[in-house]
Every structure is written in C-alpha cells, then in structure tokens.
Design an enzyme around this catalytic site. Structure first.
Site, PDB file in Angstrom:
ATOM      1  N   GLY A   1       2.861  -1.085 -14.106  1.00  0.00           N
ATOM      2  CA  GLY A   1       2.006  -0.556 -13.032  1.00  0.00           C
ATOM      3  C   GLY A   1       1.955   0.961 -13.034  1.00  0.00           C
TER       4      GLY A   1
ATOM      5  N   ASP B   1      -1.258  -8.539 -16.896  1.00  0.00           N
ATOM      6  CA  ASP B   1      -0.786  -8.877 -15.554  1.00  0.00           C
ATOM      7  C   ASP B   1       0.689  -9.268 -15.661  1.00  0.00           C
ATOM      8  OD1 ASP B   1      -0.144 -10.118 -13.166  1.00  0.00           O
ATOM      9  OD2 ASP B   1      -2.031 -11.225 -13.022  1.00  0.00           O
ATOM     10  N   VAL B   2       1.561  -8.562 -14.977  1.00  0.00           N
ATOM     11  CA  VAL B   2       3.006  -8.836 -15.107  1.00  0.00           C
ATOM     12  C   VAL B   2       3.376 -10.246 -14.645  1.00  0.00           C
ATOM     13  CG1 VAL B   2       3.747  -6.415 -14.934  1.00  0.00           C
ATOM     14  CG2 VAL B   2       3.560  -7.798 -12.850  1.00  0.00           C
TER      15      VAL B   2
ATOM     16  N   SER C   1      11.172  -1.523  -1.605  1.00  0.00           N
ATOM     17  CA  SER C   1      10.472  -0.861  -0.499  1.00  0.00           C
ATOM     18  C   SER C   1      11.337  -0.939   0.748  1.00  0.00           C
ATOM     19  CB  SER C   1       9.145  -1.572  -0.237  1.00  0.00           C
ATOM     20  OG  SER C   1       8.616  -1.168   1.005  1.00  0.00           O
TER      21      SER C   1
ATOM     22  N   TYR D   1       5.443  -9.493   1.467  1.00  0.00           N
ATOM     23  CA  TYR D   1       5.898  -8.291   0.743  1.00  0.00           C
ATOM     24  C   TYR D   1       7.380  -8.012   1.031  1.00  0.00           C
ATOM     25  CZ  TYR D   1       5.503  -3.332  -0.797  1.00  0.00           C
ATOM     26  OH  TYR D   1       5.651  -2.108  -1.410  1.00  0.00           O
TER      27      TYR D   1
ATOM     28  N   ALA E   1       9.612 -10.209   1.815  1.00  0.00           N
ATOM     29  CA  ALA E   1      10.373 -11.250   1.101  1.00  0.00           C
ATOM     30  C   ALA E   1      10.472 -10.901  -0.382  1.00  0.00           C
ATOM     31  CB  ALA E   1       9.698 -12.615   1.279  1.00  0.00           C
ATOM     32  N   ALA E   2       9.371 -10.455  -0.958  1.00  0.00           N
ATOM     33  CA  ALA E   2       9.358 -10.124  -2.391  1.00  0.00           C
ATOM     34  C   ALA E   2      10.308  -8.961  -2.679  1.00  0.00           C
ATOM     35  CB  ALA E   2       7.935  -9.762  -2.826  1.00  0.00           C
ATOM     36  N   LYS E   3      10.241  -7.919  -1.853  1.00  0.00           N
ATOM     37  CA  LYS E   3      11.062  -6.732  -2.108  1.00  0.00           C
ATOM     38  C   LYS E   3      12.545  -7.007  -1.827  1.00  0.00           C
ATOM     39  CE  LYS E   3       7.844  -3.810  -3.445  1.00  0.00           C
ATOM     40  NZ  LYS E   3       7.711  -3.490  -4.879  1.00  0.00           N
TER      41      LYS E   3
ATOM     42  N   ILE F   1       4.814   6.455   0.735  1.00  0.00           N
ATOM     43  CA  ILE F   1       4.555   7.414  -0.348  1.00  0.00           C
ATOM     44  C   ILE F   1       3.034   7.533  -0.530  1.00  0.00           C
ATOM     45  CG2 ILE F   1       4.969   7.951  -2.782  1.00  0.00           C
ATOM     46  CD1 ILE F   1       7.589   7.826  -1.117  1.00  0.00           C
TER      47      ILE F   1
HETATM   48  P1  NAP Z   1      -0.646   1.974  -6.524  1.00  0.00           P
HETATM   49  O1  NAP Z   1      -0.923   3.427  -6.478  1.00  0.00           O
HETATM   50  O2  NAP Z   1      -1.558   1.023  -5.836  1.00  0.00           O
HETATM   51  O3  NAP Z   1      -0.464   1.528  -8.057  1.00  0.00           O
HETATM   52  C1  NAP Z   1      -0.136   0.207  -8.366  1.00  0.00           C
HETATM   53  C2  NAP Z   1      -0.007   0.070  -9.856  1.00  0.00           C
HETATM   54  O4  NAP Z   1       0.426  -1.253 -10.150  1.00  0.00           O
HETATM   55  C3  NAP Z   1      -1.315   0.270 -10.592  1.00  0.00           C
HETATM   56  O5  NAP Z   1      -1.034   0.901 -11.824  1.00  0.00           O
HETATM   57  C4  NAP Z   1      -1.797  -1.160 -10.853  1.00  0.00           C
HETATM   58  O6  NAP Z   1      -2.608  -1.270 -12.033  1.00  0.00           O
HETATM   59  C5  NAP Z   1      -0.469  -1.850 -11.080  1.00  0.00           C
HETATM   60  N1  NAP Z   1      -0.481  -3.290 -10.863  1.00  0.00           N
HETATM   61  C6  NAP Z   1      -0.741  -3.957  -9.719  1.00  0.00           C
HETATM   62  N2  NAP Z   1      -0.622  -5.270  -9.920  1.00  0.00           N
HETATM   63  C7  NAP Z   1      -0.289  -5.445 -11.226  1.00  0.00           C
HETATM   64  C8  NAP Z   1      -0.034  -6.561 -12.049  1.00  0.00           C
HETATM   65  N3  NAP Z   1      -0.107  -7.809 -11.561  1.00  0.00           N
HETATM   66  N4  NAP Z   1       0.282  -6.364 -13.347  1.00  0.00           N
HETATM   67  C9  NAP Z   1       0.361  -5.111 -13.859  1.00  0.00           C
HETATM   68  N5  NAP Z   1       0.133  -4.017 -13.124  1.00  0.00           N
HETATM   69  C10 NAP Z   1      -0.191  -4.173 -11.825  1.00  0.00           C
HETATM   70  O7  NAP Z   1       0.792   1.651  -5.880  1.00  0.00           O
HETATM   71  P2  NAP Z   1       2.082   2.556  -5.661  1.00  0.00           P
HETATM   72  O8  NAP Z   1       2.073   2.981  -4.239  1.00  0.00           O
HETATM   73  O9  NAP Z   1       2.234   3.555  -6.738  1.00  0.00           O
HETATM   74  O10 NAP Z   1       3.200   1.419  -5.781  1.00  0.00           O
HETATM   75  C11 NAP Z   1       4.069   1.297  -6.894  1.00  0.00           C
HETATM   76  C12 NAP Z   1       5.267   0.469  -6.476  1.00  0.00           C
HETATM   77  O11 NAP Z   1       5.929   1.108  -5.393  1.00  0.00           O
HETATM   78  C13 NAP Z   1       4.900  -0.930  -5.976  1.00  0.00           C
HETATM   79  O12 NAP Z   1       5.858  -1.863  -6.399  1.00  0.00           O
HETATM   80  C14 NAP Z   1       4.952  -0.786  -4.466  1.00  0.00           C
HETATM   81  O13 NAP Z   1       5.214  -2.019  -3.850  1.00  0.00           O
HETATM   82  C15 NAP Z   1       6.085   0.200  -4.319  1.00  0.00           C
HETATM   83  N6  NAP Z   1       6.094   0.946  -3.059  1.00  0.00           N
HETATM   84  C16 NAP Z   1       5.074   1.763  -2.718  1.00  0.00           C
HETATM   85  C17 NAP Z   1       5.136   2.443  -1.496  1.00  0.00           C
HETATM   86  C18 NAP Z   1       4.055   3.385  -1.021  1.00  0.00           C
HETATM   87  O14 NAP Z   1       4.110   3.805   0.137  1.00  0.00           O
HETATM   88  N7  NAP Z   1       3.103   3.755  -1.834  1.00  0.00           N
HETATM   89  C19 NAP Z   1       6.254   2.281  -0.659  1.00  0.00           C
HETATM   90  C20 NAP Z   1       7.267   1.432  -1.068  1.00  0.00           C
HETATM   91  C21 NAP Z   1       7.199   0.781  -2.269  1.00  0.00           C
HETATM   92  P3  NAP Z   1      -4.234  -1.121 -12.010  1.00  0.00           P
HETATM   93  O15 NAP Z   1      -4.573  -0.190 -10.886  1.00  0.00           O
HETATM   94  O16 NAP Z   1      -4.539  -0.586 -13.370  1.00  0.00           O
HETATM   95  O17 NAP Z   1      -4.788  -2.487 -11.784  1.00  0.00           O
END
Ligand code: NAP
Length: 242
Positions: free
Chosen positions: A11, A62-63, A140, A153, A155-157, A186
């Site tokens: 991702g 897709d992971v 998260s 979400y 549950a997953a985390k 973030i």
């Molecule tokens: P983001 O900007 O929406 O980016 C998500 C990334 O994951 C994108 O590169 C997307 O690829 C990829 N992705 C989604 N589903 C996928 C799949 N099934 N297979 C492969 N790639 C996949 O999200 P982010 O905020 O950076 O989040 C990254 C991680 O941090 C996630 O696990 C999220 O739960 C966690 N997180 C985020 C926050 C926050 O506030 N942002 C807080 C806590 C935790 P494409 O766009 O190319 O499809």
C-alpha cells in the site's frame, strides 16, 4: 561491500506507505513497492526512490488475493530475500454496526488480516533461513481504543496486534523482529473529509500527524538502533491514546 538491503512495503502508492518507502530508500533500502490501483501515484513514488539512488520494483496486486500475492512475489523471492516487510496496505469502510453489511465486515478484515497473513508467511521463510528480518505492521489507535463506526476496522487492527505478538514469540530467537506501529490521525487520503473540528479536541498535541512522522518510527525499527525490540506496539498519535 555492504550487502544489498531490500524492503517490501504494501500500500505504498500514497500516504503513510509512500512516505515509508521514501524514508527507507533514504536509509539505503531498495524497495519492492506494492499498491492496488493508482498506477500514476505509484510510478511517481518509484521515480522519487530512483532519484534517491535506490531501485524500485512496482508490484500491483491486492494483498487480500492469495494467488496474486504468490504470483507477484515468488519469482522475486526465488532470487533475493528482503530484510524488511512493512504491512501497511489498508482502507476503511465505516458505518455503525447495526448498519454494517457482510462485505463491509469481510473486506476490511480481509485486507488487513488476510493480507498480513499471505505476505508475511511468504517472506518469513527466507528471513528465518537468513536469521535476519524486521516485520512491521501498521495498526491504528482504533485497534487499541475502539472507535464508534469502526467495529470492522478496530477488529482488524486489534487482530494485527495479536498476530504480531504471537509471531514475535515464534521468530525472535532467529532474529526476525516483529512489531506494530500504531498511528493516530495522520494527514492522508484516508482521513480526507473527516471533520477536523471534531478530531482535534481528541489529540493532546492539538494537530493531525504527518505521514513522515510515522515513517521515521518504521525507519528506526528497521535500523541497527532497534536490535532488542520485538512484539511491541509503538504508538504515533500525538497522545490521542495513552
Ligand atoms: P491511503 O493514503 O488511503 O493509502 C492506502 C494505500 O493502501 C494505497 O497505496 C492503496 O493503493 C493501498 N491499498 C489499499 N487496499 C489495498 C489492497 N487490498 N492491496 C494493496 N494495496 C492496497 O491510506 P493511509 O492513511 O496512508 O493508510 C496506510 C495505513 O495506515 C493503513 O493500514 C491504515 O489503516 C493505517 N492508518 C492510517 C491512519 C490515518 O489517519 N491516515 C491512522 C491509523 C492507521 P491504491 O491507492 O493504489 O489502490
């Protein structure tokens, strides 16, 4: 000559994954960069990695799809063993539990937990053989404190945290160290559209975090400065959950 270091980041076409890929490239890692759909964004991150003097292999899959995971990674793993895996791919499908459909439950669990399982299992073999590896999964605050509208979400985390602790207990004797980095709010596409005025009062530091602030903690966990840390959850949340 120093041995080549490879980091696999899921991702990583944008957000926290892209920031992590760039920070690890700065640290000297060649990057295998997974993403799901945004070819343009992934190509832009790959260019930036190459500008830092490291190589980048783009892996679009897709992971949560075990066949795609195997097909993409096996030919590369036949040739080289990555030192680092960052399980970062993720998304949300928020709604209150009373309204939650089967697909909202299953899709979110599948991307985070099945994704973790399929990719980690594949990379683990080489790491155990080499007696060297760092596996970091991005959880998260939602998985630690629980968040309304995010039963799936959370549950997953929380599942990722449990899986990490169990795996750390299995692999640490072979120097494969397994940890979670747990971000709060973030600044990425994921929280686009959320009401800032309702989020900020939940954060003692009074601001949203930046992807780089998460990436630097991953960088530390992948470095020679973090040789005695395993099975831990490191929060990067501005104090939102203590
Ligand atoms: P983001 O900007 O929406 O980016 C998500 C990334 O994951 C994108 O590169 C997307 O690829 C990829 N992705 C989604 N589903 C996928 C799949 N099934 N297979 C492969 N790639 C996949 O999200 P982010 O905020 O950076 O989040 C990254 C991680 O941090 C996630 O696990 C999220 O739960 C966690 N997180 C985020 C926050 C926050 O506030 N942002 C807080 C806590 C935790 P494409 O766009 O190319 O499809």
């Amino acid at each position: 000559m120093q041995e080549k270091k490879i980091a696999v980041i899921t991702g990583a076409s944008k957000g926290i994954g892209a920031a992590t890929a760039l920070v690890l490239a700065r640290d000297g890692f060649d990057i295998w960069l997974n993403y799901r759909s945004d070819h343009t964004a992934a190509a832009a991150v790959a260019r930036q990695i190459e500008e830092l003097g490291r190589s980048c292999i783009l892996l679009c899959f897709d992971v949560a799809d075990p066949a795609a995971v195997k097909e993409s990674l096996t030919p590369l793993l036949d040739l080289e063993t990555p030192l680092v895996l960052v399980n970062n791919a993720g998304f949300t499908k928020d709604t209150l539990m009373v309204w939650m459909g089967d697909s909202e439950w299953k899709d979110v669990l599948s991307v985070h937990l099945d994704g973790f399982f399929y990719i980690t299992r594949l990379l683990l073999v080489g790491m155990l053989k080499k007696r060297a590896g760092r596996i970091i999964s991005i959880a998260s605050t939602s998985g630690q404190s629980g968040m309304p509208g995010q039963v799936n979400y959370s549950a997953a985390k929380a599942g990722l945290i449990g899986a990490t602790k169990a795996l750390a207990a299995e692999t640490s004797k072979r120097n494969v160290l397994v940890n979670v980095v747990s971000p709060g709010f973030i600044e990425t596409d994921m929280i686009d559209g959320l009401p800032t005025e309702r989020i900020l009062p939940m954060i003692p530091m009074g601001r949203i975090g930046k992807p780089e602030e998460v990436a630097e903690v991953v960088s530390f966990l992948c470095s020679n400065k973090a040789t005695y840390i395993t099975g831990q959850v490191i929060a990067v949340n501005g104090g939102a959950y203590m």
